[in-house]
Design a protein around this motif. Structure first.
Motif, PDB file in Angstrom:
ATOM      1  N   PHE A  52      38.643  37.970  45.993  1.00  0.00           N
ATOM      2  CA  PHE A  52      40.011  37.572  45.645  1.00  0.00           C
ATOM      3  C   PHE A  52      40.013  36.218  44.942  1.00  0.00           C
ATOM      4  N   VAL A  53      39.278  35.260  45.494  1.00  0.00           N
ATOM      5  CA  VAL A  53      39.254  33.911  44.905  1.00  0.00           C
ATOM      6  C   VAL A  53      38.666  33.945  43.494  1.00  0.00           C
ATOM      7  N   LEU A  54      37.552  34.662  43.331  1.00  0.00           N
ATOM      8  CA  LEU A  54      36.902  34.711  42.017  1.00  0.00           C
ATOM      9  C   LEU A  54      37.773  35.407  40.983  1.00  0.00           C
ATOM     10  N   LEU A  55      38.433  36.495  41.381  1.00  0.00           N
ATOM     11  CA  LEU A  55      39.295  37.200  40.423  1.00  0.00           C
ATOM     12  C   LEU A  55      40.524  36.367  40.057  1.00  0.00           C
ATOM     13  N   GLN A  56      41.024  35.608  41.030  1.00  0.00           N
ATOM     14  CA  GLN A  56      42.166  34.736  40.727  1.00  0.00           C
ATOM     15  C   GLN A  56      41.773  33.597  39.788  1.00  0.00           C
ATOM     16  N   ALA A  57      40.485  33.220  39.835  1.00  0.00           N
ATOM     17  CA  ALA A  57      40.010  32.115  38.993  1.00  0.00           C
ATOM     18  C   ALA A  57      39.721  32.546  37.558  1.00  0.00           C
ATOM     19  N   LEU A  58      39.814  33.844  37.282  1.00  0.00           N
ATOM     20  CA  LEU A  58      39.546  34.303  35.915  1.00  0.00           C
ATOM     21  C   LEU A  58      40.556  33.692  34.939  1.00  0.00           C
ATOM     22  N   ALA A 104      37.176  44.954  31.093  1.00  0.00           N
ATOM     23  CA  ALA A 104      37.640  44.707  29.723  1.00  0.00           C
ATOM     24  C   ALA A 104      39.118  44.331  29.686  1.00  0.00           C
ATOM     25  N   ASN A 105      39.903  44.900  30.617  1.00  0.00           N
ATOM     26  CA  ASN A 105      41.353  44.667  30.612  1.00  0.00           C
ATOM     27  C   ASN A 105      41.797  43.677  31.688  1.00  0.00           C
ATOM     28  N   GLN A 106      40.849  43.055  32.387  1.00  0.00           N
ATOM     29  CA  GLN A 106      41.173  42.133  33.484  1.00  0.00           C
ATOM     30  C   GLN A 106      42.144  42.778  34.471  1.00  0.00           C
ATOM     31  N   ASP A 107      41.855  44.029  34.794  1.00  0.00           N
ATOM     32  CA  ASP A 107      42.710  44.773  35.729  1.00  0.00           C
ATOM     33  C   ASP A 107      42.317  44.378  37.153  1.00  0.00           C
ATOM     34  N   VAL A 108      42.894  43.285  37.638  1.00  0.00           N
ATOM     35  CA  VAL A 108      42.472  42.685  38.906  1.00  0.00           C
ATOM     36  C   VAL A 108      42.620  43.637  40.096  1.00  0.00           C
ATOM     37  N   PRO A 109      43.741  44.355  40.265  1.00  0.00           N
ATOM     38  CA  PRO A 109      43.839  45.252  41.435  1.00  0.00           C
ATOM     39  C   PRO A 109      42.716  46.294  41.468  1.00  0.00           C
ATOM     40  N   GLY A 163      43.189  33.521  31.900  1.00  0.00           N
ATOM     41  CA  GLY A 163      44.108  34.504  31.328  1.00  0.00           C
ATOM     42  C   GLY A 163      44.885  35.250  32.395  1.00  0.00           C
ATOM     43  N   ASP A 164      45.910  35.968  31.966  1.00  0.00           N
ATOM     44  CA  ASP A 164      46.757  36.746  32.858  1.00  0.00           C
ATOM     45  C   ASP A 164      46.871  38.142  32.268  1.00  0.00           C
ATOM     46  N   ALA A 165      46.303  39.130  32.994  1.00  0.00           N
ATOM     47  CA  ALA A 165      46.260  40.495  32.454  1.00  0.00           C
ATOM     48  C   ALA A 165      47.664  41.039  32.194  1.00  0.00           C
ATOM     49  N   ILE A 166      48.630  40.665  33.040  1.00  0.00           N
ATOM     50  CA  ILE A 166      49.997  41.175  32.873  1.00  0.00           C
ATOM     51  C   ILE A 166      50.617  40.613  31.594  1.00  0.00           C
TER      52      ILE A 166
END
Length: 312
Positions: free
Chosen positions: A23-29, A269-274, A31-34
């Motif tokens: 969770f922490v690493l994905l939140q640190a990416l 590729a799409n930063q689809d975090v969920p 950009g914002d996929a949405i």
């Protein structure tokens, strides 16, 4: 029972740490996929509409609140919605998982058979040069990158020899080369550990006694050495599950197969975090469960460890 409870508690702790770190690493990416998807001028959405979309994904609240919401959702089997496709993540994983399970299961089974064949043949082969050659093969296998091996197998067996079609293959044919691509590198450490363990067990006093009674090399190997030599291989097999999962992702990408690997590639590729969060936790869950089973099986195979576990 205390041993089982302790191992289960350790597995749950590992899962909790994996979930938090992911969770922490994905939140640190960056950009914002949405925003990347919905701020496109082609969609013509207003800022208010985009804010509503962010709220629907729970992206408009502080990270800690998002974390607690995600934890509660995962505990209830709700992995959220894919940003890219807008569909529930569990549906995406459910549709992709069977293909990956078939590939990974057959790949692991083939790797075990190949490793056992290499280890035993390198012990029983009649000529020294043949035994040395068989012992050297795992070192070659382990150094081969999965993606390169897949491309070579396609080039040789599909384009040159025309034995396995790449286009228009039936489901069974379509699995042959991917399974080999996944199995060959994984079989290497298994074969190395098993062969080394066989050598060590063969030096044990009880093996000398069995030989003194007139038992042949094959009878000694299969009847007395194999079970004792199997224990280190079982341990390394549990560790190799992580490599199996990573190899399946690369193999599916190389062969263009549908599955968790393709889903992971698209999610990255799409930063689809969920989707990424669910896939990483699923992989961690499989890894933890397999190693938990190995820990529980190990004392059964070696009674000495069972006594130590009970004493602890």
């Amino acid at each position: 029972m205390a041993y089982l409870a302790r191992r289960t508690a350790q597995a749950l702790i590992v899962l909790a740490i994996a979930f938090t770190a992911t969770f922490v690493l994905l939140q640190a990416l960056p950009g914002d996929a949405i925003l990347i998807k919905f701020e496109s001028p082609e969609l013509g959405l207003s800022p208010e509409q985009i804010a509503d979309i962010r709220a629907s994904y729970g992206a408009d609240v502080p990270p800690l609140q998002q974390f607690l919401h995600t934890v509660a959702g995962f505990l209830q089997g709700d992995f959220g919605y894919s940003v890219q496709y807008g569909t529930p993540v569990h549906e995406l994983i459910g549709s992709a998982l069977p293909d990956t399970l078939a590939l990974a299961g057959l790949g692991f089974l083939t790797a075990v058979l190949l490793a056992v064949a290499l280890a035993f043949l390198s012990t029983l082969a009649p000529f020294g040069w043949l035994r040395r050659g068989l012992r050297a093969l795992p070192g070659v296998f382990v150094s081969v990158p999965v993606f390169w091996l897949g491309i070579v197998l396609i080039q040789v067996f599909s384009f040159q020899l025309r034995l396995v079609p790449v286009i228009g293959a039936d489901p069974a044919q379509a699995l042959i080369l991917p399974v080999l691509t996944l199995a060959i590198p994984i079989s290497a450490p298994l074969a190395q550990i098993l062969a080394r363990s066989i050598d060590e067990v063969q030096l044990s006093p009880f093996v000398a006694v069995v030989r003194a009674k007139g038992a042949g090399p094959a009878r000694v190997l299969w009847g007395d050495v194999a079970r004792n030599a199997l224990l280190p291989a079982v341990t390394i097999a549990g560790v190799l599950v992580g490599e199996l999962i990573g190899g399946a992702v690369v193999t599916e990408t190389v062969f263009g197969r549908a599955g968790i690997g393709r889903l992971t590639e698209q999610a990255v590729a799409n930063q689809d975090v969920p989707v990424l969060q669910a896939i990483v936790i699923l992989a961690a869950l499989v890894f933890v469960l397999v190693n938990l089973v190995v820990d529980l099986v190990y004392p059964i195979l070696d009674p000495r460890l069972k006594r130590k576990a009970v004493a602890a």
